[in-house]
Design a protein around this motif. Sequence first.
Motif, PDB file in Angstrom:
ATOM      1  N   UNK A 366     143.085  28.090  27.438  1.00  0.00           N
ATOM      2  CA  UNK A 366     142.104  29.169  27.283  1.00  0.00           C
ATOM      3  C   UNK A 366     142.824  30.399  26.741  1.00  0.00           C
ATOM      4  N   UNK A 367     142.295  30.948  25.639  1.00  0.00           N
ATOM      5  CA  UNK A 367     142.922  32.101  25.005  1.00  0.00           C
ATOM      6  C   UNK A 367     142.401  33.407  25.584  1.00  0.00           C
ATOM      7  N   UNK A 368     141.074  33.481  25.723  1.00  0.00           N
ATOM      8  CA  UNK A 368     140.471  34.694  26.284  1.00  0.00           C
ATOM      9  C   UNK A 368     139.046  34.393  26.712  1.00  0.00           C
ATOM     10  N   UNK A 369     138.509  35.210  27.602  1.00  0.00           N
ATOM     11  CA  UNK A 369     137.117  35.065  28.009  1.00  0.00           C
ATOM     12  C   UNK A 369     136.185  35.284  26.824  1.00  0.00           C
ATOM     13  N   UNK A 370     136.565  36.201  25.961  1.00  0.00           N
ATOM     14  CA  UNK A 370     135.733  36.491  24.785  1.00  0.00           C
ATOM     15  C   UNK A 370     135.620  35.264  23.891  1.00  0.00           C
ATOM     16  N   UNK A 371     136.735  34.592  23.675  1.00  0.00           N
ATOM     17  CA  UNK A 371     136.724  33.378  22.846  1.00  0.00           C
ATOM     18  C   UNK A 371     135.906  32.265  23.499  1.00  0.00           C
ATOM     19  N   UNK A 372     136.040  32.140  24.817  1.00  0.00           N
ATOM     20  CA  UNK A 372     135.269  31.124  25.535  1.00  0.00           C
ATOM     21  C   UNK A 372     133.776  31.383  25.388  1.00  0.00           C
ATOM     22  N   UNK A 373     133.377  32.637  25.582  1.00  0.00           N
ATOM     23  CA  UNK A 373     131.961  32.982  25.524  1.00  0.00           C
ATOM     24  C   UNK A 373     131.399  32.822  24.118  1.00  0.00           C
ATOM     25  N   UNK A 374     132.147  33.262  23.109  1.00  0.00           N
ATOM     26  CA  UNK A 374     131.667  33.137  21.722  1.00  0.00           C
ATOM     27  C   UNK A 374     131.460  31.674  21.344  1.00  0.00           C
ATOM     28  N   UNK A 375     132.397  30.821  21.732  1.00  0.00           N
ATOM     29  CA  UNK A 375     132.273  29.395  21.379  1.00  0.00           C
ATOM     30  C   UNK A 375     131.074  28.765  22.078  1.00  0.00           C
ATOM     31  N   UNK A 376     130.812  29.179  23.317  1.00  0.00           N
ATOM     32  CA  UNK A 376     129.633  28.662  24.036  1.00  0.00           C
ATOM     33  C   UNK A 376     128.345  29.183  23.416  1.00  0.00           C
ATOM     34  N   UNK A 377     128.356  30.441  22.980  1.00  0.00           N
ATOM     35  CA  UNK A 377     127.180  31.005  22.309  1.00  0.00           C
ATOM     36  C   UNK A 377     126.846  30.215  21.045  1.00  0.00           C
ATOM     37  N   UNK A 378     127.883  29.920  20.240  1.00  0.00           N
ATOM     38  CA  UNK A 378     127.676  29.165  18.994  1.00  0.00           C
ATOM     39  C   UNK A 378     127.191  27.750  19.312  1.00  0.00           C
ATOM     40  N   UNK A 434     124.181  26.769  31.951  1.00  0.00           N
ATOM     41  CA  UNK A 434     124.909  26.926  33.212  1.00  0.00           C
ATOM     42  C   UNK A 434     126.352  27.359  32.981  1.00  0.00           C
ATOM     43  N   UNK A 435     126.931  26.964  31.850  1.00  0.00           N
ATOM     44  CA  UNK A 435     128.309  27.345  31.543  1.00  0.00           C
ATOM     45  C   UNK A 435     128.439  28.811  31.154  1.00  0.00           C
ATOM     46  N   UNK A 436     127.340  29.411  30.782  1.00  0.00           N
ATOM     47  CA  UNK A 436     127.392  30.793  30.323  1.00  0.00           C
ATOM     48  C   UNK A 436     127.209  31.812  31.450  1.00  0.00           C
ATOM     49  N   UNK A 437     127.387  31.367  32.668  1.00  0.00           N
ATOM     50  CA  UNK A 437     127.409  32.301  33.792  1.00  0.00           C
ATOM     51  C   UNK A 437     128.679  33.143  33.678  1.00  0.00           C
ATOM     52  N   UNK A 438     128.723  34.282  34.357  1.00  0.00           N
ATOM     53  CA  UNK A 438     129.942  35.120  34.289  1.00  0.00           C
ATOM     54  C   UNK A 438     131.202  34.297  34.556  1.00  0.00           C
ATOM     55  N   UNK A 439     132.213  34.542  33.754  1.00  0.00           N
ATOM     56  CA  UNK A 439     133.433  33.751  33.858  1.00  0.00           C
ATOM     57  C   UNK A 439     134.202  34.088  35.130  1.00  0.00           C
ATOM     58  N   UNK A 440     134.724  33.011  35.744  1.00  0.00           N
ATOM     59  CA  UNK A 440     135.587  33.127  36.919  1.00  0.00           C
ATOM     60  C   UNK A 440     136.921  32.460  36.594  1.00  0.00           C
ATOM     61  N   UNK A 441     137.818  32.407  37.566  1.00  0.00           N
ATOM     62  CA  UNK A 441     139.125  31.781  37.314  1.00  0.00           C
ATOM     63  C   UNK A 441     138.950  30.354  36.837  1.00  0.00           C
ATOM     64  N   UNK A 442     137.992  29.643  37.451  1.00  0.00           N
ATOM     65  CA  UNK A 442     137.675  28.284  37.034  1.00  0.00           C
ATOM     66  C   UNK A 442     136.189  28.205  36.847  1.00  0.00           C
ATOM     67  N   UNK A 443     135.741  27.868  35.665  1.00  0.00           N
ATOM     68  CA  UNK A 443     134.314  27.824  35.388  1.00  0.00           C
ATOM     69  C   UNK A 443     133.721  26.562  35.979  1.00  0.00           C
ATOM     70  N   UNK A 444     132.847  26.702  36.950  1.00  0.00           N
ATOM     71  CA  UNK A 444     132.197  25.563  37.582  1.00  0.00           C
ATOM     72  C   UNK A 444     130.689  25.766  37.493  1.00  0.00           C
ATOM     73  N   UNK A 445     129.988  25.097  36.570  1.00  0.00           N
ATOM     74  CA  UNK A 445     128.557  25.295  36.425  1.00  0.00           C
ATOM     75  C   UNK A 445     127.788  24.753  37.615  1.00  0.00           C
TER      76      UNK A 445
END
Length: 458
Positions: A366-378, A434-445
Amino acid sequence: MKMGRGRTSRIRRRKLFRSSVSRGVNESYKPEFIELKKWLKDRKFEDTNLIPACFPGTGRGLMSKTSLQEGQVIISLPESCLLTTDTVIRSYLGAYIAKWRPPPSPLLALCTFLVSEKHAGDQSVWKPYLEILPKAYTCPVCLEPEVVNLFPKPLRAKAEEQRARVREFFSSSRGFFSSLQPLFSEAVGSIFSYRALLWAWCTVNTRAVYVKPRRRRCFSAEPDSCALAPYLDLLNHSPRVQVEAAFNEETRCYEIRTASSCRKHEEVFICYGPHDNQRLLLEYGFVSIRNPHACVYVSEDILVKYLPSTDKQMNKKISILKDHDFIENLTFGWDGPSWKLLTALKLLCLEAEEFTCWKKILLGEIISDTNEKRSLDIAQKICHYFIEETNAVLQKVSHMKDEEVASVNQLTLVETLWTEELKILQASALILNSLQTPFRDTVQPPRQGVEAFLSHIT
Protein backbone atom coordinates in the motif's frame (compact mmCIF):
# COMPACT_ATOMS: atom_id res chain seq x y z
CA MET A 1 -56.79 -34.11 2.09
CA LYS A 2 -55.82 -31.32 4.48
CA MET A 3 -52.21 -30.19 4.03
CA GLY A 4 -50.06 -30.25 7.14
CA ARG A 5 -48.93 -26.88 8.43
CA GLY A 6 -46.28 -27.95 10.90
CA ARG A 7 -42.49 -27.70 10.61
CA THR A 8 -42.15 -31.38 9.68
CA SER A 9 -44.65 -30.95 6.84
CA ARG A 10 -42.80 -27.91 5.51
CA ILE A 11 -39.47 -29.77 5.54
CA ARG A 12 -41.07 -32.74 3.75
CA ARG A 13 -42.59 -30.49 1.08
CA ARG A 14 -39.26 -28.73 0.52
CA LYS A 15 -37.50 -32.08 0.10
CA LEU A 16 -40.16 -33.27 -2.36
CA PHE A 17 -39.86 -30.03 -4.32
CA ARG A 18 -36.06 -30.24 -4.52
CA SER A 19 -36.33 -33.89 -5.55
CA SER A 20 -38.84 -33.13 -8.29
CA VAL A 21 -36.66 -30.29 -9.59
CA SER A 22 -33.43 -32.32 -9.66
CA ARG A 23 -34.84 -35.61 -10.94
CA GLY A 24 -34.83 -36.29 -14.63
CA VAL A 25 -37.25 -38.13 -16.88
CA ASN A 26 -35.97 -41.57 -17.88
CA GLU A 27 -35.24 -41.78 -21.63
CA SER A 28 -33.72 -45.27 -21.77
CA TYR A 29 -36.93 -46.59 -23.38
CA LYS A 30 -36.46 -44.41 -26.46
CA PRO A 31 -35.52 -46.31 -29.66
CA GLU A 32 -32.25 -44.44 -30.17
CA PHE A 33 -31.03 -45.38 -26.69
CA ILE A 34 -32.17 -48.99 -27.03
CA GLU A 35 -30.11 -49.24 -30.22
CA LEU A 36 -27.14 -47.51 -28.59
CA LYS A 37 -27.28 -49.92 -25.66
CA LYS A 38 -27.19 -52.91 -28.04
CA TRP A 39 -24.32 -51.33 -29.97
CA LEU A 40 -22.33 -50.74 -26.78
CA LYS A 41 -23.03 -54.25 -25.51
CA ASP A 42 -21.55 -55.68 -28.73
CA ARG A 43 -18.41 -53.76 -27.81
CA LYS A 44 -18.28 -55.23 -24.29
CA PHE A 45 -19.81 -52.30 -22.45
CA GLU A 46 -22.80 -52.51 -20.12
CA ASP A 47 -23.56 -49.72 -17.69
CA THR A 48 -25.01 -50.56 -14.30
CA ASN A 49 -24.71 -47.11 -12.72
CA LEU A 50 -26.29 -44.67 -15.17
CA ILE A 51 -29.29 -44.26 -17.47
CA PRO A 52 -30.07 -41.52 -20.00
CA ALA A 53 -32.61 -38.97 -18.83
CA CYS A 54 -33.83 -35.45 -19.54
CA PHE A 55 -33.34 -32.88 -16.78
CA PRO A 56 -34.77 -29.41 -16.22
CA GLY A 57 -32.12 -26.81 -16.93
CA THR A 58 -29.46 -29.09 -18.42
CA GLY A 59 -31.49 -31.16 -20.89
CA ARG A 60 -30.31 -34.63 -21.85
CA GLY A 61 -27.83 -36.20 -19.45
CA LEU A 62 -27.15 -39.30 -17.34
CA MET A 63 -29.00 -40.19 -14.13
CA SER A 64 -27.75 -42.41 -11.32
CA LYS A 65 -29.55 -45.73 -10.91
CA THR A 66 -28.08 -46.18 -7.45
CA SER A 67 -26.28 -44.02 -4.90
CA LEU A 68 -22.72 -43.26 -6.03
CA GLN A 69 -19.93 -42.98 -3.49
CA GLU A 70 -16.89 -40.74 -3.43
CA GLY A 71 -14.02 -42.38 -5.29
CA GLN A 72 -16.28 -44.75 -7.24
CA VAL A 73 -15.69 -45.40 -10.95
CA ILE A 74 -18.96 -44.23 -12.48
CA ILE A 75 -18.21 -45.26 -16.04
CA SER A 76 -15.56 -47.41 -17.71
CA LEU A 77 -15.80 -47.31 -21.49
CA PRO A 78 -13.79 -49.95 -23.40
CA GLU A 79 -11.29 -48.83 -26.01
CA SER A 80 -13.39 -50.58 -28.67
CA CYS A 81 -16.13 -47.99 -28.11
CA LEU A 82 -13.89 -44.96 -28.59
CA LEU A 83 -13.77 -43.13 -31.92
CA THR A 84 -10.17 -42.03 -32.44
CA THR A 85 -7.79 -41.43 -35.31
CA ASP A 86 -6.97 -45.15 -35.02
CA THR A 87 -10.59 -45.81 -36.00
CA VAL A 88 -10.19 -43.55 -39.01
CA ILE A 89 -6.86 -45.03 -40.13
CA ARG A 90 -8.31 -48.55 -40.01
CA SER A 91 -11.29 -47.47 -42.13
CA TYR A 92 -11.72 -46.93 -45.86
CA LEU A 93 -10.26 -43.45 -45.36
CA GLY A 94 -6.87 -44.77 -44.17
CA ALA A 95 -5.27 -45.18 -47.60
CA TYR A 96 -6.37 -41.70 -48.71
CA ILE A 97 -5.00 -40.11 -45.53
CA ALA A 98 -1.68 -41.94 -45.89
CA LYS A 99 -1.01 -40.59 -49.39
CA TRP A 100 -2.28 -37.04 -49.00
CA ARG A 101 0.31 -34.26 -48.89
CA PRO A 102 0.76 -32.24 -46.85
CA PRO A 103 -0.46 -34.66 -44.18
CA PRO A 104 -3.96 -33.85 -42.90
CA SER A 105 -4.47 -32.92 -39.26
CA PRO A 106 -5.91 -35.40 -36.74
CA LEU A 107 -8.91 -33.05 -36.42
CA LEU A 108 -9.56 -33.19 -40.15
CA ALA A 109 -9.40 -36.99 -40.06
CA LEU A 110 -12.02 -37.18 -37.29
CA CYS A 111 -14.28 -34.60 -38.95
CA THR A 112 -14.04 -36.31 -42.34
CA PHE A 113 -14.95 -39.66 -40.79
CA LEU A 114 -17.96 -38.18 -38.99
CA VAL A 115 -19.32 -36.53 -42.14
CA SER A 116 -18.72 -39.64 -44.22
CA GLU A 117 -20.36 -41.98 -41.69
CA LYS A 118 -23.33 -39.67 -41.24
CA HIS A 119 -23.76 -39.64 -45.02
CA ALA A 120 -23.67 -43.43 -45.03
CA GLY A 121 -26.82 -43.52 -42.91
CA ASP A 122 -28.05 -47.06 -42.21
CA GLN A 123 -24.87 -48.51 -43.73
CA SER A 124 -22.67 -46.97 -41.04
CA VAL A 125 -21.61 -49.21 -38.14
CA TRP A 126 -21.50 -46.01 -36.08
CA LYS A 127 -25.14 -45.14 -36.75
CA PRO A 128 -26.40 -45.82 -33.16
CA TYR A 129 -23.88 -43.27 -31.88
CA LEU A 130 -24.45 -40.76 -34.66
CA GLU A 131 -28.21 -40.88 -34.00
CA ILE A 132 -27.87 -39.50 -30.47
CA LEU A 133 -25.48 -36.70 -31.39
CA PRO A 134 -26.99 -33.19 -31.52
CA LYS A 135 -28.37 -32.20 -34.91
CA ALA A 136 -27.23 -28.62 -34.31
CA TYR A 137 -24.93 -26.79 -31.90
CA THR A 138 -24.92 -23.45 -30.13
CA CYS A 139 -21.23 -22.59 -30.31
CA PRO A 140 -20.74 -18.96 -31.45
CA VAL A 141 -19.68 -20.14 -34.92
CA CYS A 142 -23.19 -21.57 -35.35
CA LEU A 143 -25.08 -18.50 -34.14
CA GLU A 144 -26.59 -15.73 -36.25
CA PRO A 145 -24.27 -12.69 -36.69
CA GLU A 146 -26.80 -10.36 -35.04
CA VAL A 147 -26.77 -12.64 -31.98
CA VAL A 148 -22.96 -12.72 -31.81
CA ASN A 149 -22.96 -8.91 -32.00
CA LEU A 150 -24.73 -8.92 -28.63
CA PHE A 151 -21.81 -10.68 -26.93
CA PRO A 152 -19.56 -8.84 -24.45
CA LYS A 153 -16.68 -7.28 -26.39
CA PRO A 154 -13.94 -9.78 -25.38
CA LEU A 155 -16.15 -12.76 -26.23
CA ARG A 156 -17.30 -11.19 -29.49
CA ALA A 157 -13.68 -10.86 -30.65
CA LYS A 158 -12.97 -14.51 -29.83
CA ALA A 159 -16.19 -15.62 -31.55
CA GLU A 160 -15.16 -13.82 -34.72
CA GLU A 161 -11.75 -15.51 -34.55
CA GLN A 162 -13.49 -18.86 -34.12
CA ARG A 163 -15.68 -18.29 -37.18
CA ALA A 164 -12.67 -17.27 -39.29
CA ARG A 165 -10.72 -20.33 -38.08
CA VAL A 166 -13.50 -22.76 -39.03
CA ARG A 167 -13.94 -21.06 -42.42
CA GLU A 168 -10.21 -21.46 -43.09
CA PHE A 169 -10.38 -25.07 -41.91
CA PHE A 170 -13.08 -25.78 -44.48
CA SER A 171 -11.36 -23.88 -47.28
CA SER A 172 -7.99 -25.58 -46.73
CA SER A 173 -9.63 -29.05 -46.59
CA ARG A 174 -11.49 -28.97 -49.90
CA GLY A 175 -8.58 -30.44 -51.83
CA PHE A 176 -8.45 -33.43 -49.50
CA PHE A 177 -12.22 -33.89 -49.80
CA SER A 178 -11.88 -33.93 -53.60
CA SER A 179 -9.36 -36.77 -53.36
CA LEU A 180 -12.08 -38.91 -51.74
CA GLN A 181 -14.35 -38.82 -54.81
CA PRO A 182 -13.65 -42.49 -55.74
CA LEU A 183 -15.40 -43.51 -52.48
CA PHE A 184 -18.70 -41.85 -53.37
CA SER A 185 -21.20 -41.93 -56.21
CA GLU A 186 -22.30 -38.38 -55.39
CA ALA A 187 -20.16 -35.28 -55.82
CA VAL A 188 -18.01 -34.84 -52.72
CA GLY A 189 -18.84 -31.14 -52.73
CA SER A 190 -22.42 -31.93 -51.80
CA ILE A 191 -21.35 -34.33 -49.04
CA PHE A 192 -18.52 -32.36 -47.48
CA SER A 193 -20.28 -29.02 -47.41
CA TYR A 194 -19.41 -26.21 -44.99
CA ARG A 195 -22.53 -26.99 -43.00
CA ALA A 196 -21.59 -30.68 -42.72
CA LEU A 197 -18.01 -29.92 -41.70
CA LEU A 198 -19.21 -27.34 -39.18
CA TRP A 199 -21.41 -29.97 -37.53
CA ALA A 200 -18.46 -32.39 -37.36
CA TRP A 201 -16.10 -29.71 -36.03
CA CYS A 202 -18.56 -28.80 -33.27
CA THR A 203 -19.04 -32.47 -32.42
CA VAL A 204 -15.32 -32.96 -31.85
CA ASN A 205 -14.78 -29.58 -30.19
CA THR A 206 -17.63 -29.92 -27.70
CA ARG A 207 -17.72 -33.67 -26.99
CA ALA A 208 -14.24 -35.14 -27.35
CA VAL A 209 -12.30 -36.38 -24.33
CA TYR A 210 -8.57 -36.03 -23.89
CA VAL A 211 -6.30 -39.00 -24.54
CA LYS A 212 -2.53 -39.28 -24.45
CA PRO A 213 -1.15 -37.66 -27.64
CA ARG A 214 0.18 -39.95 -30.33
CA ARG A 215 2.49 -39.09 -33.23
CA ARG A 216 1.98 -40.60 -36.68
CA ARG A 217 3.70 -39.72 -39.92
CA CYS A 218 0.42 -39.76 -41.81
CA PHE A 219 -0.82 -36.77 -39.77
CA SER A 220 0.40 -33.21 -39.37
CA ALA A 221 2.24 -32.14 -36.22
CA GLU A 222 -0.94 -30.97 -34.45
CA PRO A 223 -1.67 -32.88 -31.21
CA ASP A 224 -3.54 -36.14 -31.77
CA SER A 225 -5.25 -36.13 -28.38
CA CYS A 226 -9.00 -36.27 -29.05
CA ALA A 227 -11.37 -39.22 -28.76
CA LEU A 228 -15.13 -39.35 -29.03
CA ALA A 229 -16.63 -41.42 -26.24
CA PRO A 230 -20.16 -42.68 -26.99
CA TYR A 231 -22.55 -42.63 -24.02
CA LEU A 232 -19.92 -41.13 -21.72
CA ASP A 233 -20.29 -37.84 -23.61
CA LEU A 234 -23.89 -37.57 -22.39
CA LEU A 235 -22.52 -36.45 -19.02
CA ASN A 236 -23.14 -32.74 -18.51
CA HIS A 237 -20.83 -30.17 -16.92
CA SER A 238 -21.05 -28.76 -13.43
CA PRO A 239 -18.38 -26.46 -11.99
CA ARG A 240 -19.12 -27.78 -8.51
CA VAL A 241 -18.05 -31.39 -8.99
CA GLN A 242 -14.63 -32.97 -9.18
CA VAL A 243 -13.79 -36.05 -11.19
CA GLU A 244 -10.74 -37.96 -12.36
CA ALA A 245 -10.93 -38.82 -16.04
CA ALA A 246 -8.29 -40.70 -18.02
CA PHE A 247 -7.61 -43.70 -20.20
CA ASN A 248 -6.57 -46.66 -18.03
CA GLU A 249 -3.71 -48.44 -19.78
CA GLU A 250 -4.24 -51.60 -17.73
CA THR A 251 -7.97 -52.06 -18.30
CA ARG A 252 -7.84 -50.41 -21.76
CA CYS A 253 -10.89 -48.36 -20.79
CA TYR A 254 -11.60 -44.67 -20.51
CA GLU A 255 -12.64 -44.25 -16.90
CA ILE A 256 -14.30 -41.52 -14.88
CA ARG A 257 -13.99 -41.63 -11.11
CA THR A 258 -16.10 -39.24 -9.04
CA ALA A 259 -14.62 -37.27 -6.14
CA SER A 260 -18.06 -36.61 -4.66
CA SER A 261 -21.12 -38.66 -3.84
CA CYS A 262 -24.39 -38.62 -5.77
CA ARG A 263 -27.82 -39.72 -4.61
CA LYS A 264 -30.01 -42.19 -6.46
CA HIS A 265 -31.99 -40.75 -9.38
CA GLU A 266 -29.98 -37.51 -9.50
CA GLU A 267 -28.10 -36.21 -12.51
CA VAL A 268 -24.44 -37.23 -12.57
CA PHE A 269 -22.05 -34.48 -13.67
CA ILE A 270 -18.45 -34.15 -14.71
CA CYS A 271 -16.38 -30.98 -14.80
CA TYR A 272 -14.87 -29.73 -18.07
CA GLY A 273 -12.51 -27.53 -16.09
CA PRO A 274 -12.58 -24.29 -14.04
CA HIS A 275 -13.96 -22.26 -16.94
CA ASP A 276 -15.81 -18.96 -16.77
CA ASN A 277 -19.09 -18.57 -18.67
CA GLN A 278 -17.58 -16.79 -21.65
CA ARG A 279 -15.16 -19.69 -22.14
CA LEU A 280 -17.98 -22.24 -21.74
CA LEU A 281 -20.11 -20.46 -24.32
CA LEU A 282 -17.21 -20.11 -26.75
CA GLU A 283 -16.02 -23.72 -26.55
CA TYR A 284 -19.16 -25.67 -25.62
CA GLY A 285 -22.15 -23.47 -26.46
CA PHE A 286 -23.75 -23.12 -23.02
CA VAL A 287 -23.72 -20.98 -19.89
CA SER A 288 -23.49 -22.38 -16.36
CA ILE A 289 -25.89 -20.81 -13.86
CA ARG A 290 -24.26 -19.67 -10.60
CA ASN A 291 -20.85 -20.60 -11.95
CA PRO A 292 -18.27 -19.82 -9.23
CA HIS A 293 -15.65 -19.26 -11.97
CA ALA A 294 -17.80 -16.75 -13.88
CA CYS A 295 -16.42 -13.23 -14.21
CA VAL A 296 -16.68 -9.98 -16.16
CA TYR A 297 -13.60 -8.97 -18.14
CA VAL A 298 -12.23 -5.41 -18.15
CA SER A 299 -10.52 -4.47 -21.41
CA GLU A 300 -7.75 -1.88 -21.68
CA ASP A 301 -10.00 0.84 -23.10
CA ILE A 302 -12.44 0.48 -20.18
CA LEU A 303 -9.59 0.29 -17.68
CA VAL A 304 -8.47 3.84 -18.55
CA LYS A 305 -11.94 5.22 -19.30
CA TYR A 306 -12.25 7.18 -16.04
CA LEU A 307 -8.61 8.16 -15.61
CA PRO A 308 -7.51 11.76 -16.33
CA SER A 309 -6.39 12.27 -19.93
CA THR A 310 -3.90 14.87 -18.67
CA ASP A 311 -1.73 12.23 -16.95
CA LYS A 312 1.61 12.59 -18.77
CA GLN A 313 2.83 9.27 -17.36
CA MET A 314 -0.16 7.26 -18.62
CA ASN A 315 1.65 5.68 -21.58
CA LYS A 316 4.54 4.65 -19.35
CA LYS A 317 2.12 3.17 -16.80
CA ILE A 318 0.33 1.16 -19.51
CA SER A 319 3.69 -0.06 -20.80
CA ILE A 320 4.66 -1.26 -17.30
CA LEU A 321 1.36 -3.10 -16.92
CA LYS A 322 1.86 -4.83 -20.29
CA ASP A 323 5.45 -5.76 -19.51
CA HIS A 324 4.40 -7.39 -16.23
CA ASP A 325 1.22 -9.07 -17.54
CA PHE A 326 -1.18 -6.77 -15.70
CA ILE A 327 -3.24 -5.63 -18.68
CA GLU A 328 -5.17 -8.82 -19.52
CA ASN A 329 -7.53 -11.06 -17.53
CA LEU A 330 -8.59 -8.19 -15.30
CA THR A 331 -11.99 -9.13 -13.91
CA PHE A 332 -14.90 -8.61 -11.59
CA GLY A 333 -16.03 -11.80 -9.87
CA TRP A 334 -18.47 -12.94 -7.22
CA ASP A 335 -16.00 -11.73 -4.59
CA GLY A 336 -15.54 -8.31 -6.19
CA PRO A 337 -12.76 -6.85 -8.34
CA SER A 338 -9.84 -9.23 -8.74
CA TRP A 339 -6.53 -8.48 -7.04
CA LYS A 340 -5.00 -8.08 -10.48
CA LEU A 341 -7.59 -5.47 -11.51
CA LEU A 342 -7.18 -3.46 -8.29
CA THR A 343 -3.39 -3.65 -8.60
CA ALA A 344 -3.51 -2.33 -12.17
CA LEU A 345 -5.78 0.53 -11.07
CA LYS A 346 -3.51 1.39 -8.12
CA LEU A 347 -0.55 1.71 -10.47
CA LEU A 348 -2.56 3.80 -12.93
CA CYS A 349 -3.71 6.07 -10.08
CA LEU A 350 -0.19 6.87 -8.85
CA GLU A 351 0.53 10.57 -8.54
CA ALA A 352 3.62 11.96 -10.26
CA GLU A 353 5.54 12.08 -6.97
CA GLU A 354 4.55 8.46 -6.20
CA PHE A 355 5.44 7.00 -9.59
CA THR A 356 8.83 5.68 -8.49
CA CYS A 357 6.94 3.31 -6.15
CA TRP A 358 5.32 1.36 -8.99
CA LYS A 359 7.27 -1.83 -8.20
CA LYS A 360 5.88 -1.82 -4.66
CA ILE A 361 2.37 -1.65 -6.12
CA LEU A 362 2.99 -4.80 -8.18
CA LEU A 363 4.27 -6.53 -5.05
CA GLY A 364 1.03 -5.76 -3.25
CA GLU A 365 2.21 -2.95 -0.97
CA ILE A 366 0.00 0.00 0.00
CA ILE A 367 1.46 3.34 -1.09
CA SER A 368 -1.04 5.74 0.44
CA ASP A 369 -4.66 6.01 1.54
CA THR A 370 -5.23 8.45 -1.30
CA ASN A 371 -4.04 5.92 -3.87
CA GLU A 372 -6.17 3.19 -2.31
CA LYS A 373 -9.28 5.36 -2.38
CA ARG A 374 -8.75 6.62 -5.94
CA SER A 375 -8.31 3.09 -7.28
CA LEU A 376 -11.50 1.96 -5.51
CA ASP A 377 -13.38 4.97 -6.87
CA ILE A 378 -12.29 4.11 -10.44
CA ALA A 379 -13.18 0.43 -9.91
CA GLN A 380 -16.65 1.45 -8.74
CA LYS A 381 -17.14 3.72 -11.77
CA ILE A 382 -16.12 0.90 -14.10
CA CYS A 383 -18.48 -1.49 -12.30
CA HIS A 384 -21.40 0.94 -12.60
CA TYR A 385 -20.60 1.47 -16.29
CA PHE A 386 -20.80 -2.28 -16.84
CA ILE A 387 -24.08 -2.50 -14.92
CA GLU A 388 -25.63 0.19 -17.13
CA GLU A 389 -24.29 -1.49 -20.28
CA THR A 390 -25.57 -4.90 -19.15
CA ASN A 391 -29.06 -3.58 -18.39
CA ALA A 392 -29.17 -1.89 -21.80
CA VAL A 393 -28.16 -5.09 -23.60
CA LEU A 394 -30.70 -7.15 -21.67
CA GLN A 395 -33.42 -4.70 -22.63
CA LYS A 396 -32.34 -4.95 -26.29
CA VAL A 397 -32.34 -8.75 -26.15
CA SER A 398 -35.83 -8.72 -24.66
CA HIS A 399 -37.12 -6.61 -27.56
CA MET A 400 -35.35 -8.83 -30.11
CA LYS A 401 -36.92 -11.96 -28.60
CA ASP A 402 -40.35 -10.47 -29.34
CA GLU A 403 -39.39 -9.68 -32.94
CA GLU A 404 -36.93 -12.45 -33.90
CA VAL A 405 -38.96 -15.59 -33.11
CA ALA A 406 -36.67 -17.84 -35.17
CA SER A 407 -33.64 -16.84 -33.06
CA VAL A 408 -35.34 -16.92 -29.66
CA ASN A 409 -33.27 -19.88 -28.38
CA GLN A 410 -30.01 -18.20 -29.39
CA LEU A 411 -31.14 -14.93 -27.83
CA THR A 412 -32.09 -16.73 -24.62
CA LEU A 413 -28.54 -18.11 -24.43
CA VAL A 414 -27.11 -14.59 -24.71
CA GLU A 415 -29.67 -13.32 -22.21
CA THR A 416 -28.56 -15.94 -19.70
CA LEU A 417 -24.91 -14.92 -20.11
CA TRP A 418 -25.65 -11.23 -19.50
CA THR A 419 -28.00 -11.99 -16.60
CA GLU A 420 -25.27 -13.97 -14.84
CA GLU A 421 -22.79 -11.15 -15.46
CA LEU A 422 -25.26 -8.63 -14.04
CA LYS A 423 -25.46 -10.65 -10.81
CA ILE A 424 -21.66 -10.65 -10.58
CA LEU A 425 -21.49 -6.89 -11.12
CA GLN A 426 -24.17 -6.25 -8.51
CA ALA A 427 -22.23 -8.37 -6.02
CA SER A 428 -19.03 -6.49 -6.90
CA ALA A 429 -20.74 -3.13 -6.49
CA LEU A 430 -21.82 -4.09 -2.98
CA ILE A 431 -18.32 -5.22 -2.08
CA LEU A 432 -16.73 -2.07 -3.50
CA ASN A 433 -19.16 0.05 -1.55
CA SER A 434 -18.17 -1.73 1.66
CA LEU A 435 -14.47 -1.27 0.86
CA GLN A 436 -14.90 2.47 0.59
CA THR A 437 -15.53 2.91 4.30
CA PRO A 438 -13.00 5.14 6.09
CA PHE A 439 -9.58 3.54 5.92
CA ARG A 440 -8.18 1.81 8.99
CA ASP A 441 -4.89 -0.01 9.61
CA THR A 442 -6.46 -3.08 8.02
CA VAL A 443 -9.41 -2.64 5.71
CA GLN A 444 -12.08 -5.16 6.68
CA PRO A 445 -15.40 -4.64 4.84
CA PRO A 446 -18.63 -5.45 6.68
CA ARG A 447 -19.67 -8.78 5.22
CA GLN A 448 -23.25 -9.13 6.39
CA GLY A 449 -24.87 -7.21 3.53
CA VAL A 450 -22.60 -8.77 0.91
CA GLU A 451 -23.17 -12.33 2.12
CA ALA A 452 -26.94 -11.78 2.27
CA PHE A 453 -26.92 -10.55 -1.32
CA LEU A 454 -24.77 -13.44 -2.58
CA SER A 455 -26.95 -16.01 -0.83
CA HIS A 456 -30.00 -14.42 -2.42
CA ILE A 457 -28.71 -14.49 -6.00
CA THR A 458 -26.95 -17.86 -5.83
